[in-house]
Structure formats: structure tokens, C-alpha cells
Design an enzyme around this catalytic site. Structure first.
Site, PDB file in Angstrom:
ATOM      1  N   TYR A  37       0.947  -1.278  -0.155  1.00  0.00           N
ATOM      2  CA  TYR A  37      -0.048   0.065   0.012  1.00  0.00           C
ATOM      3  C   TYR A  37       0.978   1.370  -0.030  1.00  0.00           C
ATOM      4  O   TYR A  37       0.846   2.178   0.926  1.00  0.00           O
ATOM      5  CB  TYR A  37      -1.073   0.202   1.266  1.00  0.00           C
ATOM      6  CG  TYR A  37      -2.195  -0.822   1.073  1.00  0.00           C
ATOM      7  CD1 TYR A  37      -2.466  -1.821   0.243  1.00  0.00           C
ATOM      8  CD2 TYR A  37      -3.074  -0.774   2.174  1.00  0.00           C
ATOM      9  CE1 TYR A  37      -3.517  -2.634   0.168  1.00  0.00           C
ATOM     10  CE2 TYR A  37      -3.901  -1.862   2.329  1.00  0.00           C
ATOM     11  CZ  TYR A  37      -4.182  -2.595   1.590  1.00  0.00           C
ATOM     12  OH  TYR A  37      -5.359  -3.549   1.651  1.00  0.00           O
TER      13      TYR A  37
HETATM   14  N1  LIG Z   1      -7.499  -7.555   2.206  1.00  0.00           N
HETATM   15  C1  LIG Z   1      -7.858  -6.906   1.307  1.00  0.00           C
HETATM   16  O1  LIG Z   1      -7.771  -7.443   0.128  1.00  0.00           O
HETATM   17  C2  LIG Z   1      -8.581  -5.494   1.410  1.00  0.00           C
HETATM   18  C3  LIG Z   1      -9.207  -5.035   0.127  1.00  0.00           C
HETATM   19  C4  LIG Z   1      -9.816  -3.681   0.262  1.00  0.00           C
HETATM   20  C5  LIG Z   1      -9.601  -2.951   1.343  1.00  0.00           C
HETATM   21  N2  LIG Z   1      -8.806  -3.692   2.315  1.00  0.00           N
HETATM   22  C6  LIG Z   1      -8.864  -2.772   3.501  1.00  0.00           C
HETATM   23  O2  LIG Z   1      -9.953  -2.256   4.209  1.00  0.00           O
HETATM   24  C7  LIG Z   1      -9.700  -0.961   4.381  1.00  0.00           C
HETATM   25  C8  LIG Z   1     -11.191  -0.098   3.896  1.00  0.00           C
HETATM   26  O3  LIG Z   1     -11.195  -0.121   2.647  1.00  0.00           O
HETATM   27  P1  LIG Z   1     -12.546  -0.581   2.104  1.00  0.00           P
HETATM   28  O4  LIG Z   1     -12.325  -0.817   0.513  1.00  0.00           O
HETATM   29  O5  LIG Z   1     -13.178  -1.736   2.731  1.00  0.00           O
HETATM   30  O6  LIG Z   1     -13.692   0.420   2.049  1.00  0.00           O
HETATM   31  P2  LIG Z   1     -15.091   0.795   2.256  1.00  0.00           P
HETATM   32  O7  LIG Z   1     -15.412   0.453   3.592  1.00  0.00           O
HETATM   33  O8  LIG Z   1     -15.793  -0.143   1.074  1.00  0.00           O
HETATM   34  O9  LIG Z   1     -15.514   2.370   2.080  1.00  0.00           O
HETATM   35  C9  LIG Z   1     -14.786   3.071   2.755  1.00  0.00           C
HETATM   36  C10 LIG Z   1     -14.941   4.585   1.885  1.00  0.00           C
HETATM   37  O10 LIG Z   1     -16.478   4.748   1.867  1.00  0.00           O
HETATM   38  C11 LIG Z   1     -16.564   6.150   1.832  1.00  0.00           C
HETATM   39  N3  LIG Z   1     -17.635   6.507   3.009  1.00  0.00           N
HETATM   40  C12 LIG Z   1     -17.822   6.078   4.149  1.00  0.00           C
HETATM   41  N4  LIG Z   1     -18.747   6.649   4.555  1.00  0.00           N
HETATM   42  C13 LIG Z   1     -19.137   7.264   3.833  1.00  0.00           C
HETATM   43  C14 LIG Z   1     -20.544   8.165   3.840  1.00  0.00           C
HETATM   44  N5  LIG Z   1     -21.152   8.325   4.681  1.00  0.00           N
HETATM   45  N6  LIG Z   1     -20.676   8.815   2.608  1.00  0.00           N
HETATM   46  C15 LIG Z   1     -19.884   8.932   1.514  1.00  0.00           C
HETATM   47  N7  LIG Z   1     -18.730   7.985   1.384  1.00  0.00           N
HETATM   48  C16 LIG Z   1     -18.461   7.293   2.600  1.00  0.00           C
HETATM   49  C17 LIG Z   1     -15.304   6.925   2.032  1.00  0.00           C
HETATM   50  O11 LIG Z   1     -14.537   7.341   1.002  1.00  0.00           O
HETATM   51  P3  LIG Z   1     -13.932   8.919   0.621  1.00  0.00           P
HETATM   52  O12 LIG Z   1     -12.970   8.912   1.909  1.00  0.00           O
HETATM   53  O13 LIG Z   1     -13.369   8.828  -0.444  1.00  0.00           O
HETATM   54  O14 LIG Z   1     -14.869   9.825   1.093  1.00  0.00           O
HETATM   55  C18 LIG Z   1     -14.429   5.687   2.652  1.00  0.00           C
HETATM   56  O15 LIG Z   1     -12.962   5.805   2.260  1.00  0.00           O
HETATM   57  C19 LIG Z   1      -8.569  -0.527   3.187  1.00  0.00           C
HETATM   58  O16 LIG Z   1      -7.992   0.740   3.886  1.00  0.00           O
HETATM   59  C20 LIG Z   1      -7.760  -1.601   3.658  1.00  0.00           C
HETATM   60  O17 LIG Z   1      -6.804  -1.710   4.621  1.00  0.00           O
HETATM   61  C21 LIG Z   1      -8.555  -4.752   2.259  1.00  0.00           C
END
Ligand SMILES: NC(=O)c1ccc[n+]([C@@H]2O[C@H](COP(=O)([O-])OP(=O)(O)OC[C@H]3O[C@@H](n4cnc5c(N)ncnc54)[C@H](OP(=O)(O)O)[C@@H]3O)[C@@H](O)[C@H]2O)c1
Length: 220
Positions: A37
Site C-alpha cells: 500500500y
Molecule cells: N484484504 C484486502 O484485500 C483488502 C481489500 C480492500 C480493502 N482492504 C482494507 O480495508 C480498508 C477499507 O477499505 P474498503 O475498501 O473496505 O472501504 P469501504 O469500507 O468499502 O469504503 C470506505 C470508503 O467509503 C466512503 N464512505 C464512508 N462513509 C461514507 C459516507 N457516509 N458517505 C460517503 N462515502 C462514505 C469513504 O470514501 P472517501 O474517503 O473517498 O469519502 C471511505 O473511504 C482499506 O483501507 C484496506 O486497509 C483490504
């Protein structure tokens, strides 16, 4: 910390650590990162140094940070595994990783079992506190469990749109005391008020790797 990887716009490292300190003060103590990352592991190192200087080294134990090791396929010797873990420990400024999530790209190569055995040894030796997986399927979870390797969690995509873990994995993990750690629960924000009642976003509006990836998930 995928959001600092570079695929969501440029990150100013000083402002990033300012924000991390503010998050900590607001009660967010746990950080989810990976070796690939971008600067994420280095930011944890900077954060811990500034935290120790401003709040006292004795409070460093409040911070938890887990990383991932996502190796290129190849022979998994003790040396290969230990070197990779040492790089993460050095970048993050910790003697022991709180939790290490391991990922493997190619199940036809059973080298993942060699890697996990070495990781389990490093855990016994104190370089890793908890050993975990990410994006492993249920068949491979079973092979790993049958091999006697103990893992605490598997991080997988899980949301209203993507319920694949409900099919078999959730029950298997329940039986084997493996925690499911979900990502993509908000589809990168696509499942939020921001898109509620609006027309389907055009590709050109999807300006981060997450929005593009999760839009593909919705389409699938
Ligand atoms: N193991 C894996 O393969 C893997 C894969 C993906 C992610 N991850 C981990 O999971 C973490 C979270 O990522 P994710 O992909 O799971 O994200 P997610 O929870 O699906 O989405 C989070 C994003 O949603 C947006 N959000 C949240 N609340 C909101 C609201 N009320 N209104 C509008 N937008 C809102 C924000 O984007 P904005 O900040 O752009 O507004 C936030 O960054 C990552 O940082 C990573 O560490 C792991």
C-alpha cells in the site's frame, strides 16, 4: 490505509501523520495496511515516532497496526519469509507485528503452506503476535487447518452486494474459531448517502481505484 497507496490521489506524509494523530485522539487505535500500500508502513513508523515524542513512548502500546504480506510466487524458504517480515517491522518501527495477514496468488503452487509454517515459527519466536490470512477460499482454509497451522482471521470482501462468504466460509470459520474481517462493506462509498437516489455514476466520475473496483463488483 489502502487509501494512501497512491491510487486515491497524492498523499502529503506530514498531513497524513497529523490526521493519524487526530484519529487516534478520536478513538481510532487500529490501522489496516499492507506491504504494497505505497508508503503505508512508513507512515506507521513516522506516526509512532511522532506519537512517542508528543504523548510519551509508554503510550505506544495503545496503537495497533496490522500489515499484509503479498509475496510474488516462488520458493518460500525461511530466509525469504523472515526477510520480508523484517522489512515490514523495520518500516513500521516495531519489534513485533501485531498481526500479519498473508495472501497467496496461485493455489496450484502449494508453497503457501511452506510460507505459513515459517510464519508460524516467527510467531513462536515473537516476531509476529497473530497470524492471519486475506482472500483465502474455504477449500484452502481447510487445508491450512488440517496442516495444523493456527490463524486468527481471514479478511475477505463482504457487503450487501457481495455475500459470497455466506455460502460456506462463514460456517467453516465459526467452527474453527477463525474471525472474518470484512472489507468493501461500503463498496468504497458507493453504498452511502452520496449515491442515494442518483443516476448510475459514469466511469469518468469513478476517480479512485476503490470506486472503479467496487463498481465492477456491482456490475458483476
Ligand atoms: N484484504 C484486502 O484485500 C483488502 C481489500 C480492500 C480493502 N482492504 C482494507 O480495508 C480498508 C477499507 O477499505 P474498503 O475498501 O473496505 O472501504 P469501504 O469500507 O468499502 O469504503 C470506505 C470508503 O467509503 C466512503 N464512505 C464512508 N462513509 C461514507 C459516507 N457516509 N458517505 C460517503 N462515502 C462514505 C469513504 O470514501 P472517501 O474517503 O473517498 O469519502 C471511505 O473511504 C482499506 O483501507 C484496506 O486497509 C483490504
Amino acid at each position: 490505509m489502502w487509501q494512501v497507496s497512491g491510487a486515491h490521489g497524492a498523499i502529503d506524509p506530514v498531513r497524513a501523520v497529523d490526521a493519524m494523530l487526530a484519529y487516534h485522539d478520536a478513538g481510532f487505535f487500529t490501522w489496516d495496511l499492507a506491504d504494497h500500500y505505497g508508503p503505508a508502513e512508513d507512515l506507521i513508523g513516522d506516526f509512532r515516532r511522532r506519537f512517542a515524542a508528543s504523548r510519551g513512548a509508554e503510550r505506544l502500546s495503545e496503537i495497533q497496526a496490522f500489515t499484509k504480506w503479498v509475496p510474488y510466487p516462488g520458493r518460500m524458504t525461511r530466509r525469504t519469509v523472515e526477510d520480508a517480515i523484517s522489512v515490514s517491522r523495520r518500516r513500521m518501527g516495531v519489534d513485533r507485528l501485531d498481526l500479519l495477514q498473508f495472501h497467496w496468488w496461485d493455489y496450484s503452487d502449494r508453497g503457501y503452506l511452506d510460507a505459513l509454517r515459517h510464519l508460524a515459527d516467527l510467531r513462536e519466536e515473537g516476531q509476529i503476535r497473530h497470524l492471519a490470512l486475506t482472500n483465502f477460499d474455504t477449500e484452502r482454509l481447510r487445508i491450512i487447518a488440517d496442516d495444523g497451522i493456527r490463524v486468527v482471521s481471514n479478511q475477505v470482501q463482504y457487503s450487501l452486494i457481495d455475500r459470497r462468504p455466506d455460502a460456506r466460509m462463514a460456517a467453516f470459520c465459526g467452527d474453527h474459531k477463525i474471525t472474518l474481517l470484512a472489507y468493501g462493506t461500503l463498496l468504497g462509498g458507493l453504498l452511502s448517502e452520496k449515491y442515494f437516489g442518483r443516476p448510475e455514476p459514469q466511469r469518468s466520475e469513478l476517480n479512485t481505484a476503490s470506486l472503479q473496483k467496487y463498481k465492477n463488483m456491482i456490475d458483476a
